[in-house]
Motif scaffolding. Sequence first.
Motif, short mmCIF file in Angstrom:
data_model
loop_
_atom_site.label_atom_id
_atom_site.label_comp_id
_atom_site.label_asym_id
_atom_site.label_seq_id
_atom_site.Cartn_x
_atom_site.Cartn_y
_atom_site.Cartn_z
N ARG A 25 0.81 -1.22 0.00
CA ARG A 25 0.00 0.00 0.00
C ARG A 25 0.85 1.28 0.00
O ARG A 25 1.94 1.31 0.57
CB ARG A 25 -0.91 0.02 1.24
N LEU A 26 0.31 2.29 -0.62
CA LEU A 26 0.86 3.64 -0.54
C LEU A 26 -0.25 4.55 -0.02
O LEU A 26 -1.34 4.59 -0.60
CB LEU A 26 1.34 4.11 -1.92
N VAL A 27 -0.01 5.21 1.09
CA VAL A 27 -1.03 6.01 1.77
C VAL A 27 -0.66 7.49 1.69
O VAL A 27 0.47 7.88 2.02
CB VAL A 27 -1.16 5.59 3.25
N CYS A 71 0.01 10.07 10.78
CA CYS A 71 -0.51 8.74 10.50
C CYS A 71 0.66 7.76 10.51
O CYS A 71 1.81 8.16 10.40
CB CYS A 71 -1.25 8.68 9.17
N ALA A 72 0.35 6.49 10.67
CA ALA A 72 1.37 5.44 10.67
C ALA A 72 0.86 4.26 9.89
O ALA A 72 -0.33 3.92 9.96
CB ALA A 72 1.72 5.04 12.11
N LEU A 73 1.75 3.61 9.14
CA LEU A 73 1.40 2.43 8.36
C LEU A 73 2.35 1.31 8.73
O LEU A 73 3.57 1.51 8.77
CB LEU A 73 1.51 2.72 6.86
N TYR A 86 -1.76 -2.40 8.52
CA TYR A 86 -2.61 -1.57 9.38
C TYR A 86 -2.21 -0.10 9.24
O TYR A 86 -1.04 0.25 9.15
CB TYR A 86 -2.51 -2.00 10.84
N LEU A 87 -3.23 0.74 9.27
CA LEU A 87 -3.05 2.18 9.19
C LEU A 87 -3.65 2.80 10.45
O LEU A 87 -4.77 2.45 10.84
CB LEU A 87 -3.76 2.72 7.94
N ALA A 88 -2.90 3.70 11.09
CA ALA A 88 -3.39 4.39 12.29
C ALA A 88 -3.36 5.89 12.04
O ALA A 88 -2.39 6.42 11.49
CB ALA A 88 -2.54 4.03 13.50
N TYR A 89 -4.42 6.57 12.47
CA TYR A 89 -4.49 8.03 12.32
C TYR A 89 -5.41 8.58 13.41
O TYR A 89 -6.17 7.83 14.03
CB TYR A 89 -4.98 8.42 10.92
N GLY A 126 -8.40 9.73 15.47
CA GLY A 126 -9.84 9.56 15.33
C GLY A 126 -10.61 10.75 15.86
O GLY A 126 -11.84 10.81 15.77
N SER A 127 -9.89 11.72 16.42
CA SER A 127 -10.52 12.92 16.99
C SER A 127 -9.50 14.05 16.97
O SER A 127 -8.30 13.82 17.09
CB SER A 127 -10.98 12.65 18.43
N ALA A 128 -9.99 15.28 16.83
CA ALA A 128 -9.10 16.44 16.86
C ALA A 128 -8.94 16.99 18.26
O ALA A 128 -8.04 17.80 18.53
CB ALA A 128 -9.64 17.53 15.92
N THR A 129 -9.79 16.55 19.18
CA THR A 129 -9.77 17.11 20.54
C THR A 129 -9.32 16.11 21.60
O THR A 129 -8.90 16.50 22.68
CB THR A 129 -11.17 17.64 20.91
N SER A 130 -9.40 14.82 21.30
CA SER A 130 -8.96 13.81 22.26
C SER A 130 -7.93 12.89 21.60
O SER A 130 -7.72 12.96 20.39
CB SER A 130 -10.14 12.97 22.77
N GLY A 131 -7.31 12.03 22.40
CA GLY A 131 -6.27 11.16 21.89
C GLY A 131 -6.79 9.84 21.38
O GLY A 131 -6.24 8.77 21.70
N GLU A 132 -7.83 9.88 20.57
CA GLU A 132 -8.43 8.66 20.03
C GLU A 132 -7.71 8.24 18.75
O GLU A 132 -7.43 9.07 17.88
CB GLU A 132 -9.90 8.92 19.74
N ILE A 133 -7.38 6.94 18.65
CA ILE A 133 -6.70 6.41 17.47
C ILE A 133 -7.68 5.61 16.63
O ILE A 133 -8.36 4.71 17.14
CB ILE A 133 -5.51 5.51 17.86
N ALA A 134 -7.75 5.93 15.35
CA ALA A 134 -8.55 5.13 14.41
C ALA A 134 -7.60 4.12 13.76
O ALA A 134 -6.58 4.50 13.18
CB ALA A 134 -9.18 6.02 13.35
N LEU A 135 -7.94 2.83 13.89
CA LEU A 135 -7.12 1.77 13.30
C LEU A 135 -7.87 1.21 12.10
O LEU A 135 -9.02 0.79 12.21
CB LEU A 135 -6.84 0.67 14.32
N TYR A 136 -7.18 1.18 10.96
CA TYR A 136 -7.80 0.78 9.69
C TYR A 136 -6.97 -0.33 9.06
O TYR A 136 -5.74 -0.28 9.08
CB TYR A 136 -7.86 1.99 8.76
N ASP A 137 -7.63 -1.33 8.53
CA ASP A 137 -6.94 -2.44 7.86
C ASP A 137 -6.77 -2.09 6.39
O ASP A 137 -7.73 -2.07 5.62
CB ASP A 137 -7.76 -3.73 8.02
N GLY A 138 -5.52 -1.83 5.99
CA GLY A 138 -5.26 -1.41 4.62
C GLY A 138 -5.38 -2.51 3.60
O GLY A 138 -5.43 -2.24 2.39
N ASN A 139 -5.43 -3.76 4.03
CA ASN A 139 -5.60 -4.88 3.09
C ASN A 139 -7.06 -5.16 2.80
O ASN A 139 -7.48 -5.26 1.65
CB ASN A 139 -4.91 -6.13 3.64
N THR A 140 -7.86 -5.26 3.88
CA THR A 140 -9.30 -5.52 3.68
C THR A 140 -10.07 -4.24 3.42
O THR A 140 -11.24 -4.29 3.05
CB THR A 140 -9.88 -6.23 4.91
#
Length: 410
Positions: free
Chosen positions: A87-89, A121-123, A131-134, A136-150
């Motif tokens: 993947r290229l993100v 972001c991190a890949l 896995y891709l992490a970025y 998930g919120s601009a005001t709290s430290g929430e991490i959105a984890l995304y599967d770049g393969n599926t």
Amino acid sequence: CSSLAIGTTSGYRLFSLSSVEQLDQVHESNEIPDVYIVERLFSSSLVVVVSHAKPQQMNVYHFKKGTEICNYSYSSNILSIRLNRQRLVVCLEESIYIHNIKDMKLLKTILDTPPNATGLCALSINHANSYLAYPGSATSGEIALYDGNTLKTACTIPAHDGPLAALAFNSTGSKLASASEKGTVIRVFSIPGGQKLYEFRRGMKRYVNISSLVFSMDSQFLCASSNTETVHIFKLEHLTDSRPEEPPTWSGYMGKMFQAATNYLPAQVSGMMSQDRAFATVRLNISGQRNICALSTIQKLPRLLVTTSDGHLYIYNLDPQDGGECVLIKNHSLLGSGKMEENKENDLQPPVPQSYAATVARQSTVPSTSTMPGYSEDGGALRGEVIPEHEFATGPVCLDDENEFPPVSI
């Protein structure tokens, strides 16, 4: 962590990090001015470049052939780019684009992401999970984890109270480290479950801006650098559910008491290792300057590499047994003449402390592909071998990596 890419006002440069005493320039390009993003795919010939002249355009090059593979333009400025063998993100302030690296086809657009002004972001470099992490919120430290393969959302991790400042996967994509804008606490989570495994404190007295967070290739160490003069290296002690029977000593008795007490604690607390002190540290002779760190094995010894925005690369010895203050052994200027140098003879190895004997005796800390299913790092290319052809589909992206880096003899 085997090569270094830098963007400059005149173009970009690629260096090999196979030696301590010598910095080998692999490639230099002055065709595009004001390069602020340059990402190389491991030690292959594929490099992705973004310039301030065209901040909304990504250019993908095969630098050995001197050809452009493709270029893409986006709706707003490109803030960061991450890539592995699948993947290229491309990360914009409020959207993320995921390309298939084999043919550069756009697979997915994640729209309306929370405002991400720094392009954080991190890949995972392990393309078996991608896995891709970025944020998930601009005001709290929430991490959105995304599967770049599926191409599906994996989970959301409530990592910190304040907004995120740094994210980093380990080499296998099984752990994710994070830090908030306060910069006092660094946490490590299991992936893809998101359970908290470790918590490290890098100081309580002042808030800092953590600019770099990186695991060692064997996931034993985690390094954090900031806008202060101190770099912290934490050791990830192994978590085990069962312990051998301890001798009937006072400490053994207290250990059992503590173990019994943890049975009454919530699982996320009892299953987490917390450390208030760094295993090893470095005091830089600069502060307030952006820097990027890496933990790498060079000439069979563990090293800490620190690159600063004024164009210097500092190489330190890291004692993996005793830790403590890391010793500076080399300072390279990255903005010199750019002359391509030949490898020197076998006298590159600097004298090292006695405690390094155990390190030299053991195997290199770079994990082998046999222990990491689906993971293929550039260890083969470093030894002058060919990266397997099946890594890439036949098509516009064709990389010839043979003998790009010759073997390093010690």
